[in-house]
Each structure stands twice: as structure tokens, then as C-alpha cells.
Write an enzyme that holds these catalytic residues in place. Sequence first.
Site, PDB file in Angstrom:
ATOM      1  N   CYS B 471       0.855  -1.307  -0.374  1.00 54.55           N
ATOM      2  CA  CYS B 471      -0.161  -0.036   0.163  1.00 54.55           C
ATOM      3  C   CYS B 471       1.121   1.283  -0.428  1.00 54.55           C
ATOM      4  CB  CYS B 471      -1.039  -0.047   1.739  1.00 54.55           C
ATOM      5  SG  CYS B 471      -2.507   0.711   1.222  1.00 54.55           S
ATOM      6  N   GLU B 473       4.475   1.249   1.792  1.00 55.31           N
ATOM      7  CA  GLU B 473       5.224   0.393   2.480  1.00 55.31           C
ATOM      8  C   GLU B 473       6.909   1.088   1.836  1.00 55.31           C
ATOM      9  OE1 GLU B 473       5.245   0.312   6.033  1.00 55.31           O
ATOM     10  OE2 GLU B 473       3.494   0.610   5.497  1.00 55.31           O
TER      11      GLU B 473
END
Lengths: 350, 833
Positions: B471, B473
Site C-alpha cells: 500500500c 510501505e
Amino acid sequence: MTALARRKDGSPTGIVFNVQRYSLHDGEGIRTLVFLKGCTLRCRWCGNPESQRRKPEIARNVRRCLGIETCSYCTGVCTEGALRLPAAGAPAIDRNNCTACGACAAKCPALALHLYGTRRSASEVLDEVETDWPFYVRSGGGMTLSGGEPLAQEEFALALLREAKRRHIDAAVETCGLVPWETLAAAAELSGAIYFDIKAIDADRHIAWTGGNNRAILSNLERLADAFPRLAVTVRTPVIPGFNDDEAEIGAILSFLARLPSVSFELLPYHRLGSEKYRFLDRRDEMSDQALPTERFDALAAFAAERRRLTGRSSLNVHIAEKSSEIPAAPALLAEPGVAAGYIGALGGC
Amino acid sequence: MTPHDIADIQTLSSQEQRVLNRISGQTDRFRDSHARAFTILDGFEGTRPTIDVERALYFTQSFRQTEGQPLVLRWAKALHHIAENITVSIDDNQLLAGRIGKPGRYGILYPELDGDFLGQAVREMPHRIGAPFGISEQDARIVEAEIAPYWKGRTYHEALNMALPPDIHKFTYDAPEGLVSRFIVNETSSFRSSIQWVHDYEKVLKRGFGDIQREAQARLDALDPLSPRDEVEKKPFLEAVVLVSGAIILWAHRHAALARKLARNESDPRRRQELDDIAGICERVPEHPARTFHEAVQSQWFTQMFSRLEQKTGTIISNGRMDQYFYPYYRADIDAGGITDERVLELIECMWVGMAQFVDLYISPTGGAFNEGYAHWEAVTIGGQTREGRDATNELTYLFLKSKQEFPLHYPDLAARIHSRSPERFLREVAETIKEGSGFPKLINDEEVVPLYVSKGASFGEAYDYAVSGCAEARMPNRDTYTSGGAYINFAAALEMALFDGRMLKFGERRLGAATGDPRSFRSWEEMWNAYLTQQLLFCKTAFTQQYIVCGLRARHFAQPMGSALHDLCMEHCLDLHTPQIPGGINLGYFECIGFGTVVDSLAAIRKLVFEEQRVSMAELIEALRTDFAGQAPLRLLLRSAPCYGNNDPYADEIAREIDRAFLEYSRKYSRELGIHNDIRYVPFTSHVPFGKVVSATPNGRHAFTPLADGSSASHGADVNGPTAILLSNYATKNYGYRERAARLLNIKLTPKCVEGEAGTRKLANFIRTFCDLKLWHVQFNVVNRDTLLAAQREPDKYRNLIVRIAGYSAYFVDLSPDLQNDLIARTAHGSL
Ligand code: SF4
Ligand code: SF4
């Protein structure tokens, strides 16, 4: 001019009716528009009726009112007897007695009552404008003064421009041109760009539709171009049905501009997005039923482009601009709750 | 409004224009130049995915045979069994081999993870709202008869459910069996065997699995025959690496054989040549180093697909810095005249359409609710910096952007790394791509990530070389060693408990949280704040305790021999990547806070209206919340008029910063006990919708059980000062003095009008520069007209292709549940105010 109220710190104050961040269509970069109240013209088509009068005014959006039968937040607030409370529905405003103190608007949770115009000092306004400096430095943006006619509050407007300069924030001014030359010159001295409205060359028609003589306006533009040849001056012409939406009038403007090589030119499409605001002020929008067909505007734009090309100004092409403030006032957004109650969108200076 | 009315009155994004063109029957203008990818896409776009059971079946068959053996070895044997038996196929028109499921869109099963849900799931999945799957009757029976029974009592999910102490369990699950989440402090480690991950693909391209296998074999041969540790730990690990390397090579060779066979039967000479080429390439990679761009792409593709067979990596394995590790092959082929940019696009788009057919399948209802619209984050990273800290953009970077502009597919997720010296060309092309309107690329900021990772123990070179993963990271493929999913905390539930003395309306009279007293007796804001903080800290403790248990438990349930074979530290120490502590590794974990904007705005309203201005009494407020503002419209609006997060309003932002600080302090103190960095993150997936469903009305005027604010975005419609204020609020509420911070996800919705034309591109690029200056972690844009979304809701059939950005991923709008669709529509759209 009345003596200007000043804050204790000496900063001059004036009446501001909106500060609008993230404006993309009023000059270089990402800008913050500061709308000053009061105008020297009374254009029939004005999209910002709340900008015309110098004094604050209370606005009332009946559609947003929850009704006095369910909501009593404004009951007993008005000490002037100007807020008339019916048994049910929205309160009415007695505009003869209303002092626009704003007490009722401060209490209204629904933004059904809203005060157009508050007194703010130049440094307060710049504090707000300056918060977006990280965006100005990257985009070449800054502050744009709009109105009304921002230079009508002469001392305040110049104080804002000086304060911006002191904080190294680029400034631009949108003007209708009907201001004393000295004021305009002082503003130009402090600004990176001037947006100058030319509505028509025909003097009689200009008076009839705007309430103002265009002689001083045209001469101001000439003097401006003359005295500040390196200043970015953009002439803007709003195309108004029945007023200047023909080749003759636009042609006359272009002929006039042909003598001013440093000036660029934009045509602004006509709209009635500010129409609702007349109702907020218990006024009538005389032009609410007027429309300008897109084809007409396109034809004028093409005509203007061609004329500019022929006079060797292809580098200063007709730029079909829209002023920033027209965007949020698009019908879908006006209807959306939470987007500042439809009061937003002071529609530029024209 | 009809589609054509919309076109009439509004500026459209390219995507909107494309959708409208399609409705009126026109061919896509890029169809000819991307013919192969479009043709493959036609075959599956908009279809409902089906479940393929082969992976689960062979995995289970092997596990039945290997009871009692070391887990990593069992895993390698299972993968080998799969590689030998799984159906191999090569799609028509495809230039890449290697799909792992039925034709069309498919999902596969990981029964080792949550097989206890499987029986129920195969019956329910076809009817799920949000992300339904189909399954054939025959396959459903295989699941029920041959797969699910074996896993009963053996899954990780069941073990976790039993391991949680009662005080932790009550916040985690709704009932003793743990099948339904409570959505208060939610565990996510059972949705997936590993959090999102990035492999060191470069290693495969440069060395090949043959070389990795040789290394493992050589070290096996060199083990100390008298050492018990070598016998117990190193030997099974190295054997597993040998076995798994052999498995992927075997699997590739089966594709080669198939391609040869297909070629023999192919009548079209062009396709025959293509199949012969595929055969040659599959005989070579991933066993040997890649020599050409085509070989490199195929080698990477086999690796990522095999990684999907290996385990469920939530959610979907990321692709790393593709513009970097493919570049040498691109450069060499171009220089040798062996390839053109058109061919390069064709090859990578063959990969995109391959990715798009693999759909990550969430078995548990909670997993499904968190990941609506078939969420996927196979992030391809572009841009950023080299290990030396120089700008890393190259010709391939621009080709990836071009592909996104011209071939409208929401696979893969594209992530652009931005830094202070990103070239203007890059930012303009990024802005142009964002303007297309389907949400790509998302932006990750080197100026925030790199120093933070250095402070957490990375070298500069490693930090500069991070890849975006999942997402929002960032991973350092040979240094990161943490794979456990973290807890999701429902912030707004903490607020509700502070207002109802530890109770929540949804769960009745039972006190779940701390007894913090009746707020009607609070005399000061400080008392209210302390009550809230007490609940919040209790949630933190719950989350960290969950994680403590999760960290210890997972290694007994999961192994990943292939992922470990590609990791320097795992190979060095002969430890599986799921081992809790790997020497030299950095454990970058995080826990998640859901409903940030909701809580900040609520506390600001209480502070201002109840305590400072005393315009609302606490009793009045509590009553209104209890009744969801029934008959209290004026009060609700008054509450909504209080200062809100997202407007660059210091009043709200200060509260937000203090909330954030409380989390950071907790993390600073207690992460140590877990032996990891367990840092605070604000990235919701789509969980703000289910989390909202347990929280009653909140003091910011939000109605009961409606979605919470997402990520670090403002509450719905609360951000009225435009996007510059949103960025500044985000900046103002970060505590830059702490290193215990992780990703923050930020959604901004713009109207196409305000990014129109060249000036619009320039201003968007400028806006991104300021985002970079402010050291914010992440930002993504939806460029869409509200009317388009409304029209798509009304006529989903016509708008099947409309792609929107949700939370670090993009999805088809019509694949989303009505709740989430409304949530998207309600996010404030910013024109140029
Ligand atoms: S603005 Fe002041 S004077 Fe006017 S109606 Fe409101 S309360 Fe009365
Ligand atoms: S306070 Fe506002 S909403 Fe309420 S009755 Fe008065 S005008 Fe209407």
C-alpha cells in the site's frame, strides 16, 4: 476617504470578504486570492454582488436554514431588531436596521446566515496568505488582490501589497481600472502582475451597463503600459450577452490594445454562477435569464485570435481563461453540503 | 445526468473521456499501438474471478506426507509437489509463460492460513458484496472433502485465536471461535502468511536459481558433520533451498515443453515462432542468468508467480524497482538493435495483463471487508535514487509511465519515488499520468523515507535503494526481516469508550474498555483528554500484546524457502525469513490507526463547544450521540462547524499532533519488548468502512455506523480550504522528532478542471514538489468528476472500466460495495478554489 482604522500594531485594516487558497487560474502558480469589499462600478452582470458595497452585509441562504421551529440558535441574538423571526421557516432580515454586526451569523450552525465582509488588518491577512508559502516558492505563486475593486480600499490594498513585499510574497492585482492613477501606479510599483478589465470601448454603452465612464479606465491602461513597460499587464474582457458579444465591440477593444505592445489579452466566458448570491442579499439578478451560447464565445475567441495574429501578436495569443473562483461554484458543488454553504466562490473582479 | 450531459458541461479526465468514447462505441485511440495487450485484456476484463483449487490441493497432499519434518523443508517439498503437478498453460497471444490458475481472472487458496474458514467460504464467496468469487461445484467439493478437513485444528488462525488472553481476545474477535472480527483492535496476521514483500529480483536475473541451488548444495556439503546446530537448523534450510530452486526450474521447463508442443501444432507461422521463442527462454530462465530483456521479464515473472504459489503475501507480492533491475537488459538490447521501445512496452504489458488475472482471494469475511474491489498492491517502483544517492530515472522509467497513460489497466500498482532532485521531466510526466485519472502513480517521498530508515539502522546505500511495497510501505529486500501483519486500531472506538465509560453502544452494557468515568461529571477538557488517552493506551497495549503473541506464533506455521533463498541474511544464517529474529536484520513492523480525522474533529468539537465556549452541554452531547442525532439536526451542524483536521487549522492540528505523540511515546517505550520497530502508521486499505460500522455517532457530527475518516486524510467534506491546507495539516500533525513513525496515506481528490492543460500539469508538478519539501510520506490523487461517479453508480454496466484509487491501490469502481462507493463520492473534491 475616512480615516482608516488601524490595529494596535499599526497595521491598517480593511474589509475582506473572502480569502481563497489554492487558486490556479488567476496568475502564475498556486495563489491565494484576497477579496476586498467595495467596487467603483456597478456592472449589471456582476457575478459577485457581495463585493459591490464597501460595508459588510449579512447574507441569508433560505435553503440551508433548518427552520426556526426546529432550530433556535438565532433567537434573541439580534439587538437591533433586524432579525425577524417567523413562527416557522427561515428568519428574514430587515436590511434598514441591520448593522451587519454578524452576531446572528456567528450563532447559526447551518451557515444559513453568513457575514460577507469582516474587518481585518493587513498583517492578519498576510499571516493567512503566508501559510501557503511552501506552495508559492515551488509554483511561482503568491497573493492576488481581487474584489470588488481592491484598489477602492486604497490605503488597505497598498498596505497588503507592501506587507506581501516585506514577506517576499509575489503579488498581483485584479482591477476594473476605475481608480485614481496615483493609486494604480502605487499598486503597480508593488506588484508582479496586473489584471486589468476592459469591458467596452463604446463610452455610452459602458456607462449604461456599468454605471461608470470608461474614459479614465482607458487612459489608466495607457498610462500603465507606458509607465511600466516591463510589468506583466493582462487585459481581460468578460464577454457579456447583449453588451459586448459582437465582433464590433471586441474588435474595438483589440484596436485599442494594438497600441499597447506590452499588454496581453484574455477573453472570459460569461456565466451566471453567482446568481444565487443576489438572493442571499435579498437582491434581484437582472441578468439571471441571459445566456451566451458557447458557439458565440468560440467565434469571438477565434476572431480575436486571428486579429491578434494579424497584428503580429501571435506570441500573446488570446487566452481563454476562467477565473479560479468559478470552479467551486459549479452547480454540483454548490449543492454539496459541507462546501462552505454555497457562499464561496467570489467570482473574481469583473 | 446522462454520460453525454457530463461531457457537455465538465472538463473530463482522459479516463472519463475514454469511458464515454467506449459507451458511444468508439475504439480506444491507443488500441492499435497496444494491440496485443488490449486483445488479452478483452478476454477477461470485467468478469467475475473464479477460484482455482490446484495449489491448495497439492499443498495439502504434500503436507499430509511430511508431518513432523522441519517446516521449511515441508514447505519446499510442497512447492516441489505443486511444481510437478499443477496445470501449466500458455495463453493465446501471450509472450510470457506462467499462470497459476484457470483461464480468466482467478484466485487461489492458502488453506494453511485460514483453512478453518474454507468450508463456509466456498459457499459464501460467490455472494459476497464487494469482492465475489465463483467456484465450480466440483471444486467446492474438493475443498470440502480433500482440503478443509486436513486443516481443521491446524491453521494459524485457530492457533492465534486460542493463544490470545481473554482481555485481548474481547477486543479482537466477536465470539469465542474468532471467526468474526470485533473491529476494535483487529489482528491482520491471519489474512496472510506474510505482509507485503519485495524480493531481490535482481539476484534471480543476475545469478539464476541454478546458481543459488549450487551455492546451497556446496554449503550443505561443507556442513560440520559433527555439529548438532548444523544438523537441526542449517541442513533442513539448505535442503529446502536446493529443493525449491529445483522446483521453480522444473516448473519453467514444463512450460518450455508445453511451448514446444504448442508450436508444433501451430499453423500461424508468426505465432509458431513466438512459441518457439518462449520455449527457448523458459529452458534458460530462471535457471540461468538472463541475457536479454525478454529473458529478464520472463525470469522475473516466473519468480513472482512462484512466490504467489509459495505463500499469501498480503496482498500480492510487490515488484521492486523494475526500472532499475531491468535497465541493463534494456540498454544492452537497445544498443545491440535487438529491441524497440514498442516491443519493450508489449512485453511489460504482457506482464501487466498476467498480473491482472491473478486476484488475491480473502477467505475470511474480515479480510474481504478490508480489501474491497479485489485489492492488490503489486507495486512497481519507478524513479527515486541510486545507492549512491543520485537520481535514478532512466528511459525505462518513462516507458512505464507511458504505458500507464496509454494502456488503462489498474495492474500493476505503480509507485513513483520522488526526491528533492527529481528531474522536472519526471515530475511533469508523473503529473500527466496522474491526470489520466485512474490514480497512478502513487507517490512516495524519499526525503521522508530515507532518513527515517537510516535512523532505524539501515546504511545510506540500503535506504536509498528501498522499494515501495504494498500500500504505502518501503522495503529494503536484503535488510528487512519482519513479515508479521500488524494490528489495526479503531481509534474512534477509543473515543466512544471515553464518552461512555468504557462501553460502546454496539456492544451493549458490557464494559469493554477502561472505566474512565461518566463524562458528564468532567469539569475540564483535561479530564476528557485523559479519559480518551486512557482508552487509547489500553488499545495500544492490546495491539502490542497481540503482536507479541503473533511474532512468536507465526514461525511455527509459515515458512518461505524461496523468499528466504533470495535474502542475503537468511542465506547467511540459514534461517527462514519468518524466523522472529534474524541477525543483522531490521524488523520494520507497524500498527495501524483507523479514524484519525474522525477522532481529531470530535475532540476538537468537544474541547471548543463543550468546554471552552460552553455552547453545548456534555449531557446534551451524550444524548445526541446515543440517539444518532435524532431530531438534533441543529446540534449536529453546530458540532460539524467546529475546527477540523485537514484545514491547516492550528486548533485541530494541535490535538492531532498530541494524539500522534501519545502513540509514538507508547511505541518508543514498548516496541523494545517485542524486539521490533512497531511504529504508527495511518493506512487503512478499505478498513475504515467496516471499522465505522461498529462505532456509533461521533461528536464531529458523523452519523452512527458510517465510514470513519481514511488514513491521514480529512473527514468527509471537512477539508474546505483546499489541498494546500490538507498537506499543511498533515505536516503540522507529524512529530518529526520521533523515529517511531511509519507510513501515512493521503488521498486527494481533484477535479479534472483544476489540472487542465499544460498549466495544470505544471501546477500539479509544483504541488508535488511542495509535498516533497514537507517530507510527507505518501500522496495519491483521484482526478474525477463527482458526476461521473454518480453516473457509474446508476449505470454500472456502462462504467465497467472506470478505475478509481482507493487506498494505495486502484480498482474498478463498480467492483466496490455501495458503502465504499459512497465513501469515495463523499471525499471532498478540490477544484481550484
Ligand atoms: S447582523 Fe447583527 S444586526 Fe444584522 S440581523 Fe444579524 S444580529 Fe441583527
Ligand atoms: S440559526 Fe440559522 S439555521 Fe437556525 S433558524 Fe436561525 S437561520 Fe435558521
